[in-house]
Scaffold this motif. Sequence first.
Motif, mmCIF file in Angstrom:
data_model
loop_
_atom_site.group_PDB
_atom_site.id
_atom_site.type_symbol
_atom_site.label_atom_id
_atom_site.label_comp_id
_atom_site.label_asym_id
_atom_site.label_seq_id
_atom_site.Cartn_x
_atom_site.Cartn_y
_atom_site.Cartn_z
ATOM 1 N N THR A 26 -2.383 -1.366 -9.032
ATOM 2 C CA THR A 26 -2.251 -2.481 -9.978
ATOM 3 C C THR A 26 -3.012 -3.719 -9.562
ATOM 4 O O THR A 26 -3.152 -4.646 -10.348
ATOM 5 C CB THR A 26 -0.769 -2.848 -10.141
ATOM 6 O OG1 THR A 26 -0.218 -3.182 -8.866
ATOM 7 C CG2 THR A 26 0.002 -1.679 -10.732
ATOM 8 N N LYS A 27 -3.528 -3.762 -8.350
ATOM 9 C CA LYS A 27 -4.278 -4.934 -7.892
ATOM 10 C C LYS A 27 -5.623 -4.989 -8.592
ATOM 11 O O LYS A 27 -6.328 -3.985 -8.692
ATOM 12 C CB LYS A 27 -4.473 -4.871 -6.377
ATOM 13 C CG LYS A 27 -5.370 -5.961 -5.807
ATOM 14 C CD LYS A 27 -5.619 -5.721 -4.319
ATOM 15 C CE LYS A 27 -6.621 -6.717 -3.768
ATOM 16 N NZ LYS A 27 -6.896 -6.448 -2.336
ATOM 17 N N ASP A 87 0.086 -1.888 -5.149
ATOM 18 C CA ASP A 87 -1.046 -2.804 -5.323
ATOM 19 C C ASP A 87 -2.352 -2.065 -5.085
ATOM 20 O O ASP A 87 -3.332 -2.263 -5.787
ATOM 21 C CB ASP A 87 -0.921 -3.991 -4.357
ATOM 22 C CG ASP A 87 0.265 -4.882 -4.678
ATOM 23 O OD1 ASP A 87 0.627 -4.952 -5.868
ATOM 24 O OD2 ASP A 87 0.822 -5.492 -3.756
ATOM 25 N N ASN A 88 -2.385 -1.210 -4.085
ATOM 26 C CA ASN A 88 -3.560 -0.392 -3.791
ATOM 27 C C ASN A 88 -3.082 0.916 -3.168
ATOM 28 O O ASN A 88 -2.097 0.940 -2.432
ATOM 29 C CB ASN A 88 -4.509 -1.113 -2.829
ATOM 30 C CG ASN A 88 -5.946 -0.664 -3.011
ATOM 31 O OD1 ASN A 88 -6.219 0.302 -3.708
ATOM 32 N ND2 ASN A 88 -6.870 -1.379 -2.379
ATOM 33 N N GLY A 89 -3.756 2.009 -3.469
ATOM 34 C CA GLY A 89 -3.294 3.301 -3.013
ATOM 35 C C GLY A 89 -2.020 3.699 -3.712
ATOM 36 O O GLY A 89 -0.959 3.824 -3.091
ATOM 37 N N GLY A 90 -2.092 3.890 -5.014
ATOM 38 C CA GLY A 90 -0.889 4.146 -5.801
ATOM 39 C C GLY A 90 -0.094 5.334 -5.329
ATOM 40 O O GLY A 90 1.134 5.346 -5.414
ATOM 41 N N GLY A 91 -0.772 6.376 -4.798
ATOM 42 C CA GLY A 91 -0.064 7.550 -4.314
ATOM 43 C C GLY A 91 0.177 7.521 -2.830
ATOM 44 O O GLY A 91 1.305 7.603 -2.349
ATOM 45 N N LEU A 131 0.841 -1.202 0.000
ATOM 46 C CA LEU A 131 0.000 0.000 0.000
ATOM 47 C C LEU A 131 0.871 1.245 0.000
ATOM 48 O O LEU A 131 1.915 1.299 0.647
ATOM 49 C CB LEU A 131 -0.897 0.023 1.242
ATOM 50 C CG LEU A 131 -1.816 -1.180 1.471
ATOM 51 C CD1 LEU A 131 -2.587 -1.003 2.774
ATOM 52 C CD2 LEU A 131 -2.762 -1.376 0.319
ATOM 53 N N GLY A 132 0.413 2.267 -0.696
ATOM 54 C CA GLY A 132 1.072 3.562 -0.672
ATOM 55 C C GLY A 132 2.345 3.593 -1.486
ATOM 56 O O GLY A 132 3.438 3.529 -0.940
ATOM 57 N N GLY A 133 2.223 3.707 -2.813
ATOM 58 C CA GLY A 133 3.403 3.734 -3.666
ATOM 59 C C GLY A 133 4.329 4.885 -3.330
ATOM 60 O O GLY A 133 5.558 4.756 -3.396
#
Length: 826
Positions: A375-376, A354-358, A329-331
């Motif tokens: 991307t998930k 996977d979730n929360g790209g930013g 989580l959290g790119g």
Amino acid sequence: MSVIIQPLITKAGITAMINAQENGFKVKITHVGVGDGVPGGYKALDTQASLKSELHRVEVSGGELIGSKHNQLHITAIVNERSGNPPNHNYDIYEVGFYLSDGTLFAIYASEQDKIAQKVLGTDFLLAFDITLSGVSADAVVIDGDSNLALPLPVARDNLLLGENTVKIHTQYQFDQLFNQGDKTVVEENTTIVLSPIQGTKEGEISCGAWGGVGDEAHNSYNGRPAYILKNSIVLRSGVCIIGFNPYDTVVIKSSADIKVFVGSMDHPVDGVLLEGWSFDGRGGVNSLGGTLVGSGSGGAFYLDHADHCQLNCHVINHKIHNDNNTALGGGIYAVRGENRYLQAQYIISNSADNGGGVANALLANLTITDCQATKAGAVGSGAVGGELSNYHFVGCVGDSAVKGVSNQDGSRIGVGTISPQGALHISSAKNGSCDVILEADTDNNNEADTPSILFRQDGGFDRSNIKQADNELIISNAAERYQDRVGGIIFKTANDQNIDNAVERMNISAEGKVSVKESLSVGNSVGIGTDNPKANLHISSGDAGDCKLILESDTDDNNEGDNASIIFRQDGGYDSSSIRQADNALELVNHATIRGGITLKTTAELGKDKERFHITAGGNVGVGTVTPSHLLDVNGDVVAKRLGLNTGTNTSLHLNVAGYGSMKRLHVGDDQSEDKGLNQGHIKDGDVLADRFVDKKNGNYYVQPSSRSNFVDVVSNGHVAQNSNITNSLTMNNRTPIEIVRFKSGENRDTSDWPPGEWNAVITGFDTGVADIQEDGSGRFMGVQMLISNGQWYIYSLLHTHHDGADWEVDVMFIRKEMSSRRNF
């Protein structure tokens, strides 16, 4: 206040230095100019000869030679109102220019997006800048300001922003000494670090820093600029401040995928970290920015735990994380849920998770997230996920095999077109243009059943209401059931004071389908109630079954009987000439049109061929069978009445037109002495005879005049016809009078064979011709009687058996010879 920038030397400036070397003289930097550029900033070009919009020019205040190769100039200038020709107002600075003594623009710096600073009237603004000279000796330049300084200058003493805990970093070596001291190197509290990458590198000198260039190799950066290499994770304590010259020329890249910056922990809570003016490049290959590094843990660039009031305004760019469980989580930034508050991060750019790209789990945060992705499969947070009470500004955040969008949880705010959202989702067109929201359900045009909709989900996860397009129709639906004293349905509210909280209910569609309009309703074209195919401006239907009722209710609190329900018919021009209304408990049909006017009733047995049957003129005349009545009542046709009553006042008269009998065409009964000379009429009494015409009242008797004879006959109530002295011939038929009146009494059983039905007509005389109503004494009941023929005899037939044989009653019967009555005259 001071700002550190790194300008671009112009072609004119380079030419001036080359000419100076070749001719044995020096160029002098004497002035610095500032301006507000163009709206939104712009990119400086080395071909510029001046600033776009210069506002103030001042002399340089100092300078020195810095760097181990003595090829960089550090120049300062103070912008205030005590020199030059300053504007008399505050202004934003977007561009800075450095001028030679002959006015040539030697170097320029311009911001492409954010303002450099704001110059406030009455304050001193310190500009500090470093200029790197490439291929030219610094000996060719003189800094000539108020102090008349000249090169060669002493080597820099790094006295800019110096303090007890201030560090200025130029080279990778210096960077390593502070940051790359093993895993989770700690940067102590209240340390201020200035990143000034003035030492260039070349291929093979990776230990001194990346030499730039775009690509996937270790020495590359996202924008091809030279960069510092972060070789291990670091930990920031409270009050740490890391400032770069600008985010495009001051770049930090990480050497391995799972390197990140830790801000705070449960044992060491953090407050007041400030990062700005540089870029942190994760080299994750996001959006083709170069690199192949993919981390596996949450928080691609930053991991926050017990961190408050942190401003991570460096450019967090090109970080990518993913693991086999799709739990990364959290790119860009990951915050431990519920443990971090008041985060500000305005440059979270091109990150992936996977979730929360930013960003993941921001609490009370203010965030701008650009071109990030989740991307998930089925992910909901392309830009952010798990936020609480935060303001988001998303730009171009999409998903890869994921639901395109963001996750907005627990009161977070998302701004589209605004960085200050006022609600959970705030969409704005900014300063200009309309604001359109497009819901697109199907882009490949292969399934018309795909419907765009807005779904309203209640507490508890109940999907009760929606607005959608289906079968090319816009549908507003509510399926909520009764809850406590609230009933499902659709309510329309409006307000006229620009305050949405003051909106009042105007129309209500109940869960059962009943429509209630509380105020005026204006609808164009056709409206259907109970039908989806209205055939008129208003079409009300009960559907497949049931009566169709329209209720007009003018007063629901029963406190003013003067409130009346009405239907008003408005003509072209806005004239309200007709209405149907209830007033004083009476139903009224009203028309006060000045042209033609009146009220008409029409009927027909064939559609479209209706005829006027009844008409009331504007003057009050009533016509039946005629639309032009000339009297109070005009009837064009036959009239049948059981009883005809007249007003008992004076001058009461009854006129009946009779057609087809020569000059005798009118029967006039009444007291009007002015009608027709010689026709003096009296009242008809019980037992008196009606004939074709009454002509004179003489000696208390009525006279019947034949239309073709001059003979008169007295018709009296004692059963015989008396001759008048003026009559020359008596009237008889077969030696009998043609009209005989006989009184029958109860109990007589009188024989009626003297008046056989074949020769005589018989009628009861009394209150009405043909039927007599006689009251039984003291009973309050009435008996109707009529003549009846049975077995060749006349009988008096009682309609109600209210009398017994011993009753005392009398009936007068008038017998008329059929020869006389059939001829209509004597």
